[in-house]
Design a protein around this motif. Structure first.
Motif, mmCIF file in Angstrom:
data_model
loop_
_atom_site.group_PDB
_atom_site.id
_atom_site.type_symbol
_atom_site.label_atom_id
_atom_site.label_comp_id
_atom_site.label_asym_id
_atom_site.label_seq_id
_atom_site.Cartn_x
_atom_site.Cartn_y
_atom_site.Cartn_z
ATOM 1 N N VAL A 1 -28.927 11.708 -35.379
ATOM 2 C CA VAL A 1 -28.875 13.145 -35.664
ATOM 3 C C VAL A 1 -30.091 13.518 -36.508
ATOM 4 N N VAL A 2 -30.793 14.550 -36.097
ATOM 5 C CA VAL A 2 -32.006 14.968 -36.807
ATOM 6 C C VAL A 2 -32.035 16.497 -36.880
ATOM 7 N N GLN A 3 -32.601 17.008 -37.952
ATOM 8 C CA GLN A 3 -32.664 18.458 -38.131
ATOM 9 C C GLN A 3 -33.776 19.068 -37.270
ATOM 10 N N PRO A 4 -33.621 20.314 -36.889
ATOM 11 C CA PRO A 4 -34.702 20.981 -36.141
ATOM 12 C C PRO A 4 -36.013 20.952 -36.911
ATOM 13 N N GLY A 5 -37.095 20.707 -36.181
ATOM 14 C CA GLY A 5 -38.406 20.644 -36.789
ATOM 15 C C GLY A 5 -38.824 19.264 -37.256
ATOM 16 N N ARG A 6 -37.859 18.358 -37.356
ATOM 17 C CA ARG A 6 -38.174 16.996 -37.807
ATOM 18 C C ARG A 6 -38.628 16.127 -36.643
ATOM 19 N N SER A 7 -38.976 14.876 -36.956
ATOM 20 C CA SER A 7 -39.475 13.934 -35.954
ATOM 21 C C SER A 7 -38.526 12.752 -35.821
ATOM 22 N N LEU A 8 -38.646 12.089 -34.683
ATOM 23 C CA LEU A 8 -37.846 10.893 -34.431
ATOM 24 C C LEU A 8 -38.588 10.045 -33.414
ATOM 25 N N ARG A 9 -38.512 8.736 -33.567
ATOM 26 C CA ARG A 9 -39.089 7.831 -32.565
ATOM 27 C C ARG A 9 -37.987 6.953 -32.008
ATOM 28 N N VAL A 10 -37.873 6.939 -30.682
ATOM 29 C CA VAL A 10 -36.927 6.052 -30.018
ATOM 30 C C VAL A 10 -37.706 4.924 -29.351
ATOM 31 N N SER A 11 -37.031 3.788 -29.204
ATOM 32 C CA SER A 11 -37.668 2.592 -28.655
ATOM 33 C C SER A 11 -36.887 2.066 -27.466
ATOM 34 N N CYS A 12 -37.559 1.245 -26.678
ATOM 35 C CA CYS A 12 -36.937 0.638 -25.505
ATOM 36 C C CYS A 12 -37.458 -0.789 -25.397
ATOM 37 N N ALA A 13 -36.575 -1.759 -25.595
ATOM 38 C CA ALA A 13 -36.957 -3.165 -25.523
ATOM 39 C C ALA A 13 -36.691 -3.701 -24.122
ATOM 40 N N ALA A 14 -37.715 -4.312 -23.534
ATOM 41 C CA ALA A 14 -37.610 -4.816 -22.164
ATOM 42 C C ALA A 14 -37.508 -6.331 -22.145
ATOM 43 N N SER A 15 -36.776 -6.840 -21.168
ATOM 44 C CA SER A 15 -36.674 -8.285 -20.991
ATOM 45 C C SER A 15 -36.368 -8.598 -19.531
ATOM 46 N N GLY A 16 -36.681 -9.815 -19.125
ATOM 47 C CA GLY A 16 -36.338 -10.259 -17.776
ATOM 48 C C GLY A 16 -37.356 -9.921 -16.712
ATOM 49 N N PHE A 17 -38.460 -9.270 -17.083
ATOM 50 C CA PHE A 17 -39.522 -8.968 -16.124
ATOM 51 C C PHE A 17 -40.842 -8.897 -16.882
ATOM 52 N N THR A 18 -41.942 -8.888 -16.149
ATOM 53 C CA THR A 18 -43.259 -8.839 -16.770
ATOM 54 C C THR A 18 -43.576 -7.400 -17.149
ATOM 55 N N PHE A 19 -43.224 -7.060 -18.375
ATOM 56 C CA PHE A 19 -43.319 -5.677 -18.871
ATOM 57 C C PHE A 19 -44.724 -5.117 -18.682
ATOM 58 N N SER A 20 -45.729 -5.924 -18.936
ATOM 59 C CA SER A 20 -47.115 -5.437 -18.912
ATOM 60 C C SER A 20 -47.630 -5.150 -17.505
ATOM 61 N N SER A 21 -46.820 -5.393 -16.485
ATOM 62 C CA SER A 21 -47.239 -5.156 -15.101
ATOM 63 C C SER A 21 -46.759 -3.818 -14.544
ATOM 64 N N PHE A 22 -45.917 -3.122 -15.297
ATOM 65 C CA PHE A 22 -45.296 -1.905 -14.776
ATOM 66 C C PHE A 22 -45.555 -0.699 -15.675
ATOM 67 N N GLY A 23 -45.767 0.446 -15.035
ATOM 68 C CA GLY A 23 -45.681 1.694 -15.774
ATOM 69 C C GLY A 23 -44.228 1.847 -16.216
ATOM 70 N N MET A 24 -43.987 2.697 -17.210
ATOM 71 C CA MET A 24 -42.628 2.904 -17.706
ATOM 72 C C MET A 24 -42.379 4.395 -17.914
ATOM 73 N N HIS A 25 -41.129 4.801 -17.683
ATOM 74 C CA HIS A 25 -40.745 6.204 -17.746
ATOM 75 C C HIS A 25 -39.703 6.454 -18.827
ATOM 76 N N TRP A 26 -39.688 7.680 -19.325
ATOM 77 C CA TRP A 26 -38.579 8.217 -20.100
ATOM 78 C C TRP A 26 -37.971 9.361 -19.301
ATOM 79 N N VAL A 27 -36.644 9.373 -19.254
ATOM 80 C CA VAL A 27 -35.874 10.426 -18.581
ATOM 81 C C VAL A 27 -34.770 10.838 -19.549
ATOM 82 N N ARG A 28 -34.479 12.119 -19.642
ATOM 83 C CA ARG A 28 -33.415 12.548 -20.549
ATOM 84 C C ARG A 28 -32.369 13.364 -19.810
ATOM 85 N N GLN A 29 -31.212 13.484 -20.451
ATOM 86 C CA GLN A 29 -30.101 14.230 -19.862
ATOM 87 C C GLN A 29 -29.350 14.946 -20.968
#
Lengths: 127, 110
Positions: A11-39
């Motif tokens: 939960v964050v207040q309007p106007g503030r900042s936040l960083r989300v992360s995504c940890a990958a495993s099981g594949f060669t991460f550096s070989s693929f582009g990566m996307h963010w999708v929201r809902q």
């Protein structure tokens, strides 16, 4: 097996900042582009951003340009989304996703589909 | 307003066939690869079709995809009650330089 795990939502207040992360495993991460999708609650999928395998190329949804920044650390197999000047309408579940196959040709990007998704991390913007 | 247009709902009886359409333009579906996703509420989307008409490993052949011009279609045969979910089409838009999704279709298996 291929896996993506998001973290950093909250939960964050309007106007503030936040960083989300995504940890990958099981594949060669550096070989693929990566996307963010929201809902947003009760809404459909909204594409947010993509970053190339080497981090050099980035594209954003028009409505988010200038406020959101996608980045990656291939040494840590981790994708990031920095969200600044957050608004109430940014409240959503944020998913990271890996393309089945993707490739960049000049300024053009192509991807076949998103075959691995994380479980999502919830960002709530509220005063 | 989504760049790709899907019907908001579809329905059919168990065992029947249903199709879901996805309409776009020359800058998205017309020149890029279409994918389809199934999403059960509260869970992450699942890839059903990639590269217009190919199924990932583990997706039954009851699911099929096709593309013609600026439109794409998802077909599901032999409907099962557990096929009830939201379905989304997606692709890249070369003019926007952005990913795009349809608004989603809620499938009801009567």
């Amino acid at each position: 097996q291929e896996q993506l795990v998001e973290s950093g939502g909250g939960v964050v207040q309007p106007g503030r900042s936040l960083r989300v992360s995504c940890a990958a495993s099981g594949f060669t991460f550096s070989s693929f582009g990566m996307h963010w999708v929201r809902q947003a609650p009760g809404k459909g999928l909204e594409w947010v951003a993509v970053i190339s395998y080497d981090g050099r190329n980035k594209y954003y949804a028009d409505s988010l340009k200038g406020r959101f920044a996608i980045s990656r650390d291939n040494s840590k197999n981790t994708l990031y989304l920095q969200m600044n000047s957050l608004r109430l309408e940014d409240t959503a579940v944020y998913y990271c996703a890996k393309p089945f196959t993707d490739f960049w040709s000049g300024n053009s990007y192509y991807y076949y589909g998103l075959d691995v998704w994380g479980q999502g991390t919830t960002v709530t913007v509220s005063s | 307003q989504s760049v790709l247009t899907q019907p908001p709902s579809a329905s059919a009886a168990p065992g029947q066939r249903v199709t879901i359409s996805c309409s776009g333009s020359s800058s998205n579906i017309g020149k890029n690869y279409v994918s389809w996703y199934q999403q059960v509420p509260g869970t992450a989307p699942k890839l059903l079709i990639y590269d217009n008409n190919k199924r990932p490993s583990g997706i039954p052949d009851r699911f099929s995809g096709s593309k013609s011009g600026t439109s794409a279609t998802l077909g599901i045969t032999g409907l099962q009650t557990w096929d009830e979910a939201d379905y989304y089409c997606g692709t890249w838009d070369s003019s926007l330089s952005a990913g795009v999704f349809g608004g989603g279709t809620k499938l009801t298996v009567l």
